[in-house]
Design an enzyme around this catalytic site. Structure first.
Site, PDB file in Angstrom:
ATOM      1  N   LYS A 244      48.907  42.573  44.591  1.00 51.83           N
ATOM      2  CA  LYS A 244      47.983  41.539  44.097  1.00 51.83           C
ATOM      3  C   LYS A 244      47.936  40.334  45.050  1.00 51.83           C
ATOM      4  O   LYS A 244      48.667  40.284  46.021  1.00 51.83           O
ATOM      5  CB  LYS A 244      48.380  41.111  42.685  1.00 51.83           C
ATOM      6  CG  LYS A 244      48.628  42.264  41.722  1.00 51.83           C
ATOM      7  CD  LYS A 244      47.463  43.236  41.546  1.00 51.83           C
ATOM      8  CE  LYS A 244      47.765  44.210  40.410  1.00 51.83           C
ATOM      9  NZ  LYS A 244      46.792  45.291  40.298  1.00 51.83           N
TER      10      LYS A 244
HETATM   11  C1  PLP Z   1      47.310  46.025  38.848  1.00 53.81           C
HETATM   12  C2  PLP Z   1      46.470  46.078  37.642  1.00 53.81           C
HETATM   13  C3  PLP Z   1      47.015  46.208  36.358  1.00 53.81           C
HETATM   14  C4  PLP Z   1      48.450  46.510  36.099  1.00 53.81           C
HETATM   15  O1  PLP Z   1      49.333  45.629  36.647  1.00 53.81           O
HETATM   16  P1  PLP Z   1      50.832  46.120  36.982  1.00 53.81           P
HETATM   17  O2  PLP Z   1      51.511  44.834  37.314  1.00 53.81           O
HETATM   18  O3  PLP Z   1      50.712  47.058  38.132  1.00 53.81           O
HETATM   19  O4  PLP Z   1      51.379  46.753  35.752  1.00 53.81           O
HETATM   20  C5  PLP Z   1      46.167  46.156  35.269  1.00 53.81           C
HETATM   21  N1  PLP Z   1      44.855  46.004  35.418  1.00 53.81           N
HETATM   22  C6  PLP Z   1      44.285  45.894  36.628  1.00 53.81           C
HETATM   23  C7  PLP Z   1      42.810  45.697  36.706  1.00 53.81           C
HETATM   24  C8  PLP Z   1      45.072  45.942  37.785  1.00 53.81           C
HETATM   25  O5  PLP Z   1      44.492  45.863  38.986  1.00 53.81           O
END
Ligand code: PLP
Length: 417
Positions: free
Chosen positions: A200
Site C-alpha cells: 500500500k
Molecule cells: C489490500 C486490500 C485489502 C486487504 O488488506 P490487507 O491488509 O492485505 O488485509 C482490502 N481491500 C482492498 C481494496 C485492498 O487493496
C-alpha cells in the site's frame, strides 16, 4: 526496434522501484528509531502501550474522523467495520467484483452474504445504479471500494443507502488521500477502512485502520478487536464476541513514521501519473485516468484500458510484451473477478454445507456465476492492464515506462495490421 518478447533489446534492464524492493519504499531512519523506541520501552503490545493509541489519534486527525481503531490488517479493519454494523446471519452486504478478497472475507466472517454489484467500465468502481438494483430487504451494508486509488461514486451511494438505513463502508485500502465528489474518502460513508500491508501507499508490513465519526460504532470495533474485553474496567469480562486483532506497538510505531510521509508519497505518485498521462494520452485505443482527475486520484496502481477494436491487440499480449520490456504489468489485475473464485462458486466457507449462502440463514439460495457482473468480467478478461506507479520513480523511470508502452503499442499494432 524489435520487441523484447520477440528477442529484441528490452527498454529497461534494471528493476523499477516497487513495493517489492527497498528502492520503492520510504523506510529509513524514522522507522528505525520508532522500532528502537518500542524495543527499549519493554512494552510490545498495545495494552499499556503508547504508540498504538497515538497512531489512532494521529490518523483520525489526518482523515478528519472522530475515531480511529487500529488492527492487524486491512482485512481485519473491514471485519471490524462489518462486525460493528452487526448483520444477522444471512443478511446481505453489497460488494464489487473487482477488489481484494479481503473485502468479501469481512462479510463472510460475519456470516453475511456477499451480493455483487457491477462496475463502471470507465473506472472499475461499483456504480450507484448497480448498488440500487442489488438492494433487498436483507441488505445491511455496502462496501464501496475506491479501486486503484480512484474514487467510487460514494456520495451517490450514500444518498441511496442512508434513507434505507443501510451502512456504507468505504474500503480505502488502495485510496489514501483520494478525493470523491463530496470530499476525501474514508469519511463519506459510515465507516472507512485502510490497510498498512506491504504493497500500500504506506506500510508497516501488515496492519489496518478503521475510522468513523460514530462513537458507538467505534466502541464496538474497539471491543471486537480485543475479544470483547473492556480494558478500562480492569475486569476480565467479555461483553461481546470478538477477535484478537490488536495492533502491536512495533507496528504502530512504524506506521506513525510512515504516516508522516503519506502526503509526499501521494503527491509524488500524482506527479508520476501526470507525466505518464502526458506521455501516453495520444495512443490509439488506450484510455487513461483523465488529466484533470489526476489530483483526485492516489494511484495505488496506474490503470490502462484498451479498446481492442481500436488498437488491434489483446491485453494479455500487451501485458506479456510490456513485462518483457522490463515494466512488469498485469492483464486484468485479478486472474478472475472476485465472485468467480472457488471459495464462493464452490461455497468453501465454514465446513462443507455452504453456510451462510444457504437458505436459511439467507432468504434465498445464493450462487455465483459467470454473467453476474458482465462489465467486470469483460474488464478483467480483455480491457484492463494495471501498471506500477511508484513514488520513487525518477524522470528516467517515467521515461522508460512511457518508451516501453509506446514501443509495445506500436509493435503489436504493426503485427496486427
Ligand atoms: C489490500 C486490500 C485489502 C486487504 O488488506 P490487507 O491488509 O492485505 O488485509 C482490502 N481491500 C482492498 C481494496 C485492498 O487493496
Amino acid at each position: 526496434m524489435s520487441l523484447a518478447i520477440a528477442g529484441g533489446e528490452p527498454v529497461r534492464s534494471e528493476p523499477l522501484p516497487s513495493w517489492e524492493n527497498a528502492g520503492g519504499r520510504r523506510i529509513g531512519e524514522a522507522e528505525q528509531q520508532a522500532v528502537q523506541r518500542v524495543l527499549e520501552s519493554g512494552t510490545l503490545w498495545r495494552v499499556g502501550g503508547t504508540e498504538t493509541p497515538a497512531l489512532e489519534r494521529e490518523f483520525a486527525r489526518l482523515i478528519g474522523a472522530g475515531n480511529a481503531v487500529a488492527s492487524t490488517s486491512g482485512t481485519a479493519a473491514l471485519h471490524l467495520a462489518v462486525a460493528a454494523v452487526a448483520p444477522e446471519p444471512g443478511d446481505e452486504i453489497i460488494v464489487p467484483p473487482i477488489t481484494d478478497f479481503g473485502t468479501v472475507i469481512a462479510a463472510l466472517a460475519c456470516n453475511a452474504v456477499p451480493v455483487f454489484a457491477d462496475v463502471d467500465p470507465l473506472t472499475g468502481c461499483m456504480t450507484a445504479e448497480a448498488v440500487r438494483a442489488a438492494i433487498t430487504d436483507r441488505t445491511r451494508a455496502v462496501i464501496v471500494v475506491h479501486l486503484f486509488g480512484g474514487a467510487a461514486p460514494v456520495d451517490d451511494i450514500v444518498a441511496i443507502c442512508r434513507p434505507l438505513g443501510i451502512a456504507v463502508i468505504e474500503d480505502c485500502a488502495q485510496a489514501y488521500r483520494t478525493v470523491a465528489t463530496g470530499g476525501e474518502v474514508g469519511t463519506r460513508g459510515t465507516i472507512g477502512c485502510f490497510s498498512l500491508q506491504q504493497s500500500k501507499h504506506i506500510t508497516a508490513g501488515d496492519g489496518g485502520l478503521t475510522v468513523t465519526d460514530d462513537d458507538r460504532l467505534a466502541e464496538r470495533m474497539r471491543l471486537f478487536a480485543d475479544k470483547g474485553w473492556p480494558r478500562s474496567t480492569g475486569e476480565r469480562t467479555h461483553l461481546s464476541f470478538g477477535m484478537n486483532y490488536r495492533m502491536t506497538e512495533l507496528t504502530a510505531a512504524v506506521a506513525r513514521a510512515q504516516l508522516g510521509k503519506l502526503d509526499q508519497v501521494v503527491a509524488d505518485r500524482r506527479a508520476v501519473a501526470a507525466a505518464l498521462v502526458d506521455g501516453l494520452a495520444d495512443l490509439d485505443g488506450l484510455r487513461l485516468v483523465p488529466a484533470d482527475r489526476v489530483d483526485r486520484h492516489s494511484f495505488w496502481l496506474f490503470p490502462l484500458w484498451f479498446d481492442r477494436a481500436a488498437c488491434g491487440f489483446d491485453t494479455a499480449s500487451f501485458a506479456a510484451a510490456l513485462t518483457a520490456e522490463g515494466v512488469p504489468v498485469s492483464a486484468g489485475y485479478l486472474n478472475r473477478p472476485v465472485h468467480l473464485n472457488p471459495a464462493l462458486t464452490e461455497r468453501r466457507i465454514h465446513g462443507s454445507n455452504g453456510f451462510p449462502l444457504t437458505s436459511p440463514p439467507a432468504s434465498r439460495q445464493i450462487s455465483y456465476r459467470v454473467g453476474d457482473c458482465p462489465v467486470a468480467e469483460a474488464m478483467i478478461a480483455g480491457t484492463l492492464v494495471t501498471a506500477p506507479c511508484n513514488e520513487n520513480f525518477d524522470d528516467r523511470d517515467v521515461a522508460d515506462v512511457i518508451a516501453a508502452v509506446r514501443k509495445v503499442h506500436a509493435g503489436l499494432r504493426a503485427a496486427a495490421a
